[in-house]
Scaffold this motif. Structure first.
Motif, mmCIF file in Angstrom:
data_model
loop_
_atom_site.group_PDB
_atom_site.id
_atom_site.type_symbol
_atom_site.label_atom_id
_atom_site.label_comp_id
_atom_site.label_asym_id
_atom_site.label_seq_id
_atom_site.Cartn_x
_atom_site.Cartn_y
_atom_site.Cartn_z
ATOM 1 N N LYS A 37 -2.154 9.985 -9.262
ATOM 2 C CA LYS A 37 -1.332 10.260 -8.082
ATOM 3 C C LYS A 37 -1.988 9.598 -6.877
ATOM 4 O O LYS A 37 -3.154 9.843 -6.583
ATOM 5 N N ILE A 38 -1.219 8.746 -6.198
ATOM 6 C CA ILE A 38 -1.707 8.077 -4.998
ATOM 7 C C ILE A 38 -1.120 8.803 -3.792
ATOM 8 O O ILE A 38 0.100 8.914 -3.662
ATOM 9 N N ASN A 39 -1.995 9.320 -2.933
ATOM 10 C CA ASN A 39 -1.574 10.016 -1.722
ATOM 11 C C ASN A 39 -1.637 9.035 -0.564
ATOM 12 O O ASN A 39 -2.721 8.633 -0.140
ATOM 13 N N THR A 40 -0.462 8.639 -0.067
ATOM 14 C CA THR A 40 -0.398 7.605 0.967
ATOM 15 C C THR A 40 -0.722 8.169 2.345
ATOM 16 O O THR A 40 -0.715 9.379 2.557
ATOM 17 N N SER A 41 -0.960 7.270 3.275
ATOM 18 C CA SER A 41 -1.269 7.672 4.651
ATOM 19 C C SER A 41 -0.069 8.327 5.331
ATOM 20 O O SER A 41 -0.221 9.013 6.336
ATOM 21 N N THR A 42 1.136 8.132 4.779
ATOM 22 C CA THR A 42 2.335 8.756 5.346
ATOM 23 C C THR A 42 2.627 10.121 4.722
ATOM 24 O O THR A 42 3.636 10.729 5.028
ATOM 25 N N GLY A 43 1.749 10.563 3.811
ATOM 26 C CA GLY A 43 1.918 11.878 3.202
ATOM 27 C C GLY A 43 2.725 11.881 1.918
ATOM 28 O O GLY A 43 2.950 12.927 1.328
ATOM 29 N N GLU A 44 3.155 10.717 1.479
ATOM 30 C CA GLU A 44 3.914 10.638 0.227
ATOM 31 C C GLU A 44 2.958 10.561 -0.957
ATOM 32 O O GLU A 44 1.825 10.105 -0.823
ATOM 33 N N GLN A 45 3.436 11.012 -2.107
ATOM 34 C CA GLN A 45 2.658 10.914 -3.335
ATOM 35 C C GLN A 45 3.386 9.995 -4.303
ATOM 36 O O GLN A 45 4.543 10.225 -4.634
ATOM 37 N N ILE A 46 2.701 8.942 -4.721
ATOM 38 C CA ILE A 46 3.290 7.929 -5.590
ATOM 39 C C ILE A 46 2.493 7.882 -6.887
ATOM 40 O O ILE A 46 1.252 7.908 -6.869
ATOM 41 N N ASP A 47 3.198 7.814 -8.017
ATOM 42 C CA ASP A 47 2.534 7.745 -9.320
ATOM 43 C C ASP A 47 1.995 6.354 -9.583
ATOM 44 O O ASP A 47 2.503 5.352 -9.078
ATOM 45 N N GLY A 48 0.965 6.317 -10.405
ATOM 46 C CA GLY A 48 0.398 5.059 -10.854
ATOM 47 C C GLY A 48 -0.108 5.211 -12.276
ATOM 48 O O GLY A 48 -0.236 6.333 -12.795
ATOM 49 N N LEU A 49 -0.395 4.094 -12.912
ATOM 50 C CA LEU A 49 -0.889 4.083 -14.279
ATOM 51 C C LEU A 49 -2.195 3.290 -14.310
ATOM 52 O O LEU A 49 -2.213 2.096 -14.002
ATOM 53 N N ALA A 50 -3.294 3.981 -14.665
ATOM 54 C CA ALA A 50 -4.603 3.333 -14.726
ATOM 55 C C ALA A 50 -4.675 2.454 -15.965
ATOM 56 O O ALA A 50 -4.493 2.937 -17.084
ATOM 57 N N LEU A 51 -4.889 1.170 -15.766
ATOM 58 C CA LEU A 51 -4.929 0.244 -16.901
ATOM 59 C C LEU A 51 -6.239 -0.522 -17.005
ATOM 60 O O LEU A 51 -6.840 -0.581 -18.063
ATOM 61 N N ASN A 52 -6.676 -1.125 -15.938
ATOM 62 C CA ASN A 52 -7.838 -1.998 -15.981
ATOM 63 C C ASN A 52 -9.071 -1.212 -15.533
ATOM 64 O O ASN A 52 -9.313 -1.038 -14.350
ATOM 65 N N LEU A 53 -9.858 -0.742 -16.500
ATOM 66 C CA LEU A 53 -11.045 0.061 -16.198
ATOM 67 C C LEU A 53 -12.274 -0.831 -16.134
ATOM 68 O O LEU A 53 -12.715 -1.363 -17.141
ATOM 69 N N ILE A 103 3.731 2.874 -9.817
ATOM 70 C CA ILE A 103 5.066 3.205 -10.324
ATOM 71 C C ILE A 103 5.834 3.828 -9.159
ATOM 72 O O ILE A 103 5.734 5.012 -8.890
ATOM 73 N N GLY A 104 6.558 3.005 -8.453
ATOM 74 C CA GLY A 104 7.263 3.460 -7.256
ATOM 75 C C GLY A 104 7.167 2.392 -6.184
ATOM 76 O O GLY A 104 6.885 1.228 -6.468
ATOM 77 N N ASP A 105 7.369 2.796 -4.948
ATOM 78 C CA ASP A 105 7.383 1.855 -3.831
ATOM 79 C C ASP A 105 5.958 1.432 -3.486
ATOM 80 O O ASP A 105 5.263 2.089 -2.712
ATOM 81 N N PHE A 106 5.520 0.309 -4.066
ATOM 82 C CA PHE A 106 4.146 -0.138 -3.871
ATOM 83 C C PHE A 106 3.879 -0.590 -2.440
ATOM 84 O O PHE A 106 2.730 -0.677 -2.029
ATOM 85 N N LEU A 107 4.917 -0.860 -1.663
ATOM 86 C CA LEU A 107 4.716 -1.268 -0.280
ATOM 87 C C LEU A 107 4.157 -0.141 0.589
ATOM 88 O O LEU A 107 3.631 -0.389 1.669
ATOM 89 N N LYS A 108 4.258 1.098 0.113
ATOM 90 C CA LYS A 108 3.746 2.248 0.857
ATOM 91 C C LYS A 108 2.278 2.537 0.552
ATOM 92 O O LYS A 108 1.670 3.382 1.188
ATOM 93 N N VAL A 109 1.714 1.846 -0.436
ATOM 94 C CA VAL A 109 0.324 2.067 -0.836
ATOM 95 C C VAL A 109 -0.566 1.092 -0.077
ATOM 96 O O VAL A 109 -0.274 -0.104 -0.004
ATOM 97 N N GLY A 110 -1.654 1.616 0.508
ATOM 98 C CA GLY A 110 -2.547 0.765 1.283
ATOM 99 C C GLY A 110 -4.000 1.157 1.136
ATOM 100 O O GLY A 110 -4.331 2.199 0.549
ATOM 101 N N GLU A 111 -4.873 0.323 1.658
ATOM 102 C CA GLU A 111 -6.310 0.585 1.630
ATOM 103 C C GLU A 111 -6.612 1.922 2.286
ATOM 104 O O GLU A 111 -6.044 2.266 3.313
#
Length: 80
Positions: A32-48, A58-66
């Motif tokens: 679960k990625i918690n964005t700076s805008t308070g949204e929670q976006i799912d992700g899938l861990a692949l490259n360890l 998995i979702g609006d990747f434009l909302k995910v940031g450093e």
């Protein structure tokens, strides 16, 4: 007290996020990625890697940031 396996996004582009601090995350684990805008976006861990994890957003990747926080869920993705 519950201890969560969390990390931070250090790079995000083209639908992929790279996070550090997720030492216990497994391959194909839902995060679960918690964005700076308070949204929670799912992700899938692949490259360890040794110090980082590559995550397919998995979702609006434009909302995910450093600096966004990432939480491991312990749930592994599966196809049925």
């Amino acid at each position: 007290m519950e201890i969560k396996n969390t990390g931070k996004v250090i790079e995000a582009k083209d639908g992929i996020a790279v996070a550090d601090g997720l030492s216990g995350v497994g391959s194909n684990e839902i995060v679960k990625i918690n964005t700076s805008t308070g949204e929670q976006i799912d992700g899938l861990a692949l490259n360890l890697e040794e110090n980082t994890v590559g995550i397919v957003v998995i979702g609006d990747f434009l909302k995910v940031g450093e600096g966004d926080t990432v939480e491991a869920t312990g749930e592994v993705s599966s196809v049925q």
